[in-house]
Design a protein around this motif. Structure first.
Motif, PDB file in Angstrom:
ATOM      1  N   PRO A   1       0.814  -1.155   0.013  1.00  0.00           N
ATOM      2  CA  PRO A   1      -0.180  -0.002   0.111  1.00  0.00           C
ATOM      3  C   PRO A   1       0.683   1.260   0.059  1.00  0.00           C
ATOM      4  O   PRO A   1       1.936   1.311   0.462  1.00  0.00           O
ATOM      5  N   GLY A   2       0.150   2.339  -0.370  1.00  0.00           N
ATOM      6  CA  GLY A   2       0.746   3.673  -0.491  1.00  0.00           C
ATOM      7  C   GLY A   2       1.286   4.100   1.144  1.00  0.00           C
ATOM      8  O   GLY A   2       0.615   3.773   2.044  1.00  0.00           O
ATOM      9  N   LEU A   3       2.581   4.391   1.398  1.00  0.00           N
ATOM     10  CA  LEU A   3       3.147   4.741   2.670  1.00  0.00           C
ATOM     11  C   LEU A   3       2.246   5.907   3.404  1.00  0.00           C
ATOM     12  O   LEU A   3       2.002   6.947   2.422  1.00  0.00           O
TER      13      LEU A   3
ATOM     14  N   GLY B   1       7.352   6.691  -2.741  1.00  0.00           N
ATOM     15  CA  GLY B   1       6.114   5.844  -2.264  1.00  0.00           C
ATOM     16  C   GLY B   1       5.226   6.373  -1.402  1.00  0.00           C
ATOM     17  O   GLY B   1       4.338   5.630  -0.777  1.00  0.00           O
ATOM     18  N   VAL B   2       5.508   7.604  -0.808  1.00  0.00           N
ATOM     19  CA  VAL B   2       4.487   8.396   0.273  1.00  0.00           C
ATOM     20  C   VAL B   2       3.143   8.968  -0.538  1.00  0.00           C
ATOM     21  O   VAL B   2       3.564   9.798  -1.229  1.00  0.00           O
ATOM     22  N   THR B   3       2.213   8.236  -0.292  1.00  0.00           N
ATOM     23  CA  THR B   3       1.001   8.856  -0.943  1.00  0.00           C
ATOM     24  C   THR B   3       0.002   9.799   0.086  1.00  0.00           C
ATOM     25  O   THR B   3      -0.964  10.268  -0.601  1.00  0.00           O
TER      26      THR B   3
ATOM     27  N   ALA C   1      -6.939   3.409  -4.483  1.00  0.00           N
ATOM     28  CA  ALA C   1      -5.763   2.548  -5.232  1.00  0.00           C
ATOM     29  C   ALA C   1      -4.353   3.301  -5.318  1.00  0.00           C
ATOM     30  O   ALA C   1      -3.788   3.943  -6.227  1.00  0.00           O
ATOM     31  N   ASP C   2      -3.796   3.477  -4.033  1.00  0.00           N
ATOM     32  CA  ASP C   2      -2.496   4.019  -3.717  1.00  0.00           C
ATOM     33  C   ASP C   2      -1.556   2.686  -3.263  1.00  0.00           C
ATOM     34  O   ASP C   2      -1.970   2.278  -2.400  1.00  0.00           O
TER      35      ASP C   2
ATOM     36  N   ALA D   1       7.565   1.806  -9.075  1.00  0.00           N
ATOM     37  CA  ALA D   1       6.586   2.586  -9.811  1.00  0.00           C
ATOM     38  C   ALA D   1       5.673   3.045  -8.500  1.00  0.00           C
ATOM     39  O   ALA D   1       5.628   2.420  -7.696  1.00  0.00           O
ATOM     40  N   VAL D   2       5.161   4.121  -8.731  1.00  0.00           N
ATOM     41  CA  VAL D   2       4.117   4.678  -7.598  1.00  0.00           C
ATOM     42  C   VAL D   2       2.883   4.852  -8.285  1.00  0.00           C
ATOM     43  O   VAL D   2       2.770   5.681  -9.291  1.00  0.00           O
ATOM     44  N   TYR D   3       1.713   4.317  -7.648  1.00  0.00           N
ATOM     45  CA  TYR D   3       0.509   4.663  -8.099  1.00  0.00           C
ATOM     46  C   TYR D   3      -0.466   5.355  -7.389  1.00  0.00           C
ATOM     47  O   TYR D   3      -0.549   5.011  -6.039  1.00  0.00           O
ATOM     48  N   LYS D   4      -1.195   6.442  -7.479  1.00  0.00           N
ATOM     49  CA  LYS D   4      -1.731   7.423  -6.787  1.00  0.00           C
ATOM     50  C   LYS D   4      -3.262   7.454  -7.449  1.00  0.00           C
ATOM     51  O   LYS D   4      -3.371   7.973  -8.522  1.00  0.00           O
TER      52      LYS D   4
END
Length: 567
Positions: free
Chosen positions: A55-57, A82-84, A312-313, A327-330
Motif C-alpha cells: 500500500p502507499g506509505l 512511495g509516500v501517498t 488505489a494508492d 513505480a508509484v500509483y496514486k
C-alpha cells in the motif's frame, strides 16, 4: 468484466496476515476493484512478476517545513518515494505567520494527499518565555476545525500547562478538539515524562508520542495506552527488539517527523522502513506500521491496505530491504514526476519577515560581569553526538576586564536575536562540543519560534553570519575566516525556500559540509543547531528571553556565580 488497470503476477501485501501472496490487482477509477488470481480484461496491463506490491506509505507525524520547502514542491519530492499520504503539523509556519501561514499551506494544490493537524502550541511554551511571529488560540482553532482536512490536534508540547490546576489555553484547545462535532486525535510530545507525570499528561487527553524512545519508555507508554510514532532516532536495535518481542505493531507507526532537504533527495518514509528492517523488524511488520496502523490512528478508513473499495494508492518495489519504488500509483494512476518545480504561492509580506537589526562585534563580547578579574561558573548547553538533547552542565571560565572569556575556555557562544520587530531582545548562551575551529553559523530556521540564532567560536565570523542572514531575509549561513562559505536562502517567512528542492538540497548539503568541517559532531548537525532554541527539547535551551530549564520552564542565569581573583 473490463477494468482500467490490471497488475499481474506481483507479490501483493496481505495486510491482516502480514504476508505476501502472488496475486493480480484490478483497479477501476481511483479504487481497487478486486485482488485475486483473475482473468480480467483491462485497458492497461502491467506485469508485476518478481516485484512486491505494498500500500502507499502514510506518514502521520511530520512537518513539511522541516524540508524547508512548500507543500507543492514537497509533494513532488516525496511521491516518488512511495509516500501517498501525510498528516502535517504546520506549527513552524504558524509560529512565523499564524493562521494566515497555515491557510497558505492548505490552499496549495498537491498530488500528495495532505491532511493537517492544528498546531497546539504556538509558541511552543508561552509568550513570556519566547517571542513568536504568530499565535494560535481558541479562535484560530475554531476556524481550523471547520476544514475537513484537519484530522488531529498537533503535538501538545506544553506539559506543565496541560497538567496545571488552572484552566490554561492548552487545556481549552484540547477540549475544543475532543468535544468537536468530529472529535480529533490528540498528538503529543513528552520526551522527559515518566511515572506520575506521564500519567497526568495522558489524563490531560494526550495519547500519542513521537519523541525519542528507549525500551523502557516504549513499554511504559504503551502499557499506559499511548500510541507511539517511531522516527529514525528511536529505531535502535534495543527499541526494535522491544517492539518485536512484545508484538506491539498495533500500537506503533513509523514516521519521519523531520526530513532535511538534502536528506529528502535520498528518501523519505521508505528510508524509515528500511532502517526498521535493518535494526531487526521483519519487512512485513514494517510495512504494516507504515500503512495500516497510521491509517487507523488517524481514521483514514479509505486507505492503508490493498483491498476492494480502498483508494488505489500502491507502490511496486523490487526488494524488502531498501524499499526504493519501481513505480508509484496514486488513486489508480501511475505517478509521473513533474520535470519542473512547483511554484510557491505566498503573500508578498511573507518575504519581508526578518525585522532585525544588524549585529555588531560588541553584541558578542560578554563584558558586563560583576567582577573585574577572576572566574565565573556558567551554565552551558552541551551538544550530544546523537539527537537534539543539549545537556545542562556547569563550567568554570576566566573573567578578565569584566568580560567572560568563553573562547579561552574552549566554548562557543550562542546568541538569539528577536527578529519580528516586537522587542529587539538579544539573549546569550554558551555551548560545549560546538565548533573546533574558528567560525560561525547563523539561521532563522531555529525551532520553534524561528528567531535569528547565531552560534560561533569567532566574534568576527558571528557578526558576518548574522548580517548575511538579515540581508537574505532568512536562511542558513556558515562563515569561516571572515568569508561566507555556504548559504541557503529561506526567504519565505525565514524558514522556507521557493526554489526547486534539488537546488535547495544542494545548498543545504553545502551548509552541512561546512558545519562538519568546523568540527561540529552530531547525527544531524543542522537539526542539532536549530533546536538549541527549542524550549520543549531537553535539557537546557535558549530563546530570545534567555536560558531555560526545559523540564521546569524556569529561567536559568548565564552566570551561576563569580569568584574574584585574590590579590
Amino acid at each position: 468484466m473490463k477494468v482500467d488497470l490490471l497488475i499481474q503476477n506481483g507479490w501483493v501485501y496481505r495486510t491482516y496476515r502480514q504476508c505476501f501472496e502472488k496475486m493480480d490487482i484490478a483497479v477501476v477509477g481511483e479504487r481497487f476493484y478486486d485482488i485475486s488470481p483473475s482473468s480480467y480484461e483491462a485497458d492497461l496491463v502491467v506485469d508485476g512478476t518478481g516485484t512486491y506490491i505494498i500500500p502507499g506509505l502514510i506518514d502521520i507525524h511530520m512537518h513539511i517545513e522541516s524540508s524547508m520547502t512548500h507543500p507543492a514542491e514537497f509533494s513532488r519530492a516525496v511521491l516518488p518515494w512511495g509516500v501517498t499520504c501525510v498528516v502535517a503539523d504546520p506549527h513552524e509556519i504558524a509560529n512565523v505567520c499564524g493562521l494566515e501561514g497555515i491557510k497558505s499551506f492548505m490552499n496549495q494544490e498537491t498530488d500528495l494527499d495532505i491532511y493537517y493537524g492544528i498546531p497546539s502550541c504556538v509558541p511552543s511554551t508561552s509568550s513570556s518565555l519566547e517571542t513568536s511571529g504568530g499565535q494560535i488560540g481558541e479562535e484560530e482553532v475554531r476556524e481550523l476545525l471547520k476544514d475537513s482536512r484537519v484530522i488531529c490536534l498537533g503535538e501538545v508540547m506544553n506539559d506543565l500547562d496541560l497538567v496545571s490546576e488552572e484552566d490554561t489555553l492548552i487545556k481549552r484547545i484540547v477540549r475544543l478538539c475532543t468535544q468537536a462535532e468530529r472529535p480529533l486525535q490528540i498528538e503529543g510530545h513528552c520526551p522527559a515524562l515518566t511515572g506520575a507525570e506521564l500519567a497526568a499528561f495522558i489524563r490531560g487527553g494526550v495519547d500519542a508520542d513521537h519523541t525519542q524512545q528507549t525500551p523502557d519508555s516504549v513499554l511504559e507508554k504503551t502499557d499506559m495506552g499511548m500510541f507511539l510514532e517511531l522516527q529514525a532516532k528511536s529505531l535502535t536495535p534495543d527499541v526494535i527488539k522491544t517492539v518485536v518481542s512484545h508484538r506491539l505493531y498495533e500500537n506503533i507507526a513509523l514516521v519521519t517527523d523531520d526530513t532535511m532537504p538534502d536528506h529528502l533527495a535520498e528518501g523519505h518514509l521508505n528510508k524509515i522502513l528500511s532502517l526498521a528492517v535493518k535494526q531487526g523488524m521483519a519487512a512485513e511488520q514494517a510495512v504494516y506500521c507504515a500503512t495500516l496502523t497510521p491509517a487507523r490512528r488517524m481514521g483514514l478508513s479509505d486507505r492503508g491496505m490493498i483491498a476492494p473499495g480502498k483508494l488505489a494508492d500502491f507502490v511496486i518495489i523490487e526488494d524488502l530491504k531498501d524499499f526504493v519504488p519501481l513505480a508509484v500509483y496514486k488513486s489508480g494512476k501511475k505517478y509521473e514526476k513533474d520535470s519542473e518545480a512547483r511554484r510557491a504561492v505566498f503573500p508578498d509580506h511573507f518575504y519581508q519577515s526578518v525585522k532585525c537589526r544588524l549585529a555588531l562585534s560588541s553584541d558578542f563580547k560578554l563584558d558586563r560581569c560583576e567582577i573585574t578579574e577572576g572566574t565565573a561558573v556558567v551554565n552551558v548547553m552541551q551538544i550530544q553526538g546523537f539527537g537534539t538533547r543539549a545537556k545542562h552542565v556547569k563550567r568554570e571560565i576566566p573573567v578578565r576586564n569584566k568580560c567572560l572569556c568563553w573562547q579561552d575556555a574552549g566554548l562557543c557562544l550562542a546568541a538569539v536575536f528577536e527578529r519580528y520587530g516586537k522587542t529587539g531582545d538579544v539573549s546569550y548562551g554558551l555551548v560545549e562540543h560546538g565548533f573546533k575551529i574558528p567560525g560561525a553559523v547563523a539561521t532563522t530556521w531555529s525551532h520553534d519560534s524561528h528567531n535569528l540564532l547565531v552560534v560561533g567560536s569567532s566574534v568576527e565570523d558571528m557578526v558576518l553570519a548574522q548580517n548575511q542572514v538579515v540581508h537574505m531575509q532568512g536562511g542558513y549561513v556558515t562563515v569561516r575566516d571572515g568569508r561566507v562559505t555556504a548559504s541557503a536562502a529561506l526567504s519565505v517567512g525565514g524558514i522556507l525556500s521557493d526554489k526547486s528542492l534539488s537546488d535547495l538540497a544542494a545548498e543545504m548539503a553545502g551548509v552541512r559540509e561546512e558545519i562538519q568541517a568546523m568540527g561540529y559532531e552530531n547525527s544531524n548537525e543542522i537539526m542539532s543547531i536549530s533546536t538549541l532554541t527549542l524550549l520543549v527539547s531537553p535539557e537546557l535551551k535558549l530563546s530570545d528571553k534567555g536560558l531555560f530549564d526545559v523540564k521546569t520552564k524556569r529561567k536559568i542565569p548565564l552566570v551561576e556565580r563569580y569568584e574574584s581573583k585574590r590579590r
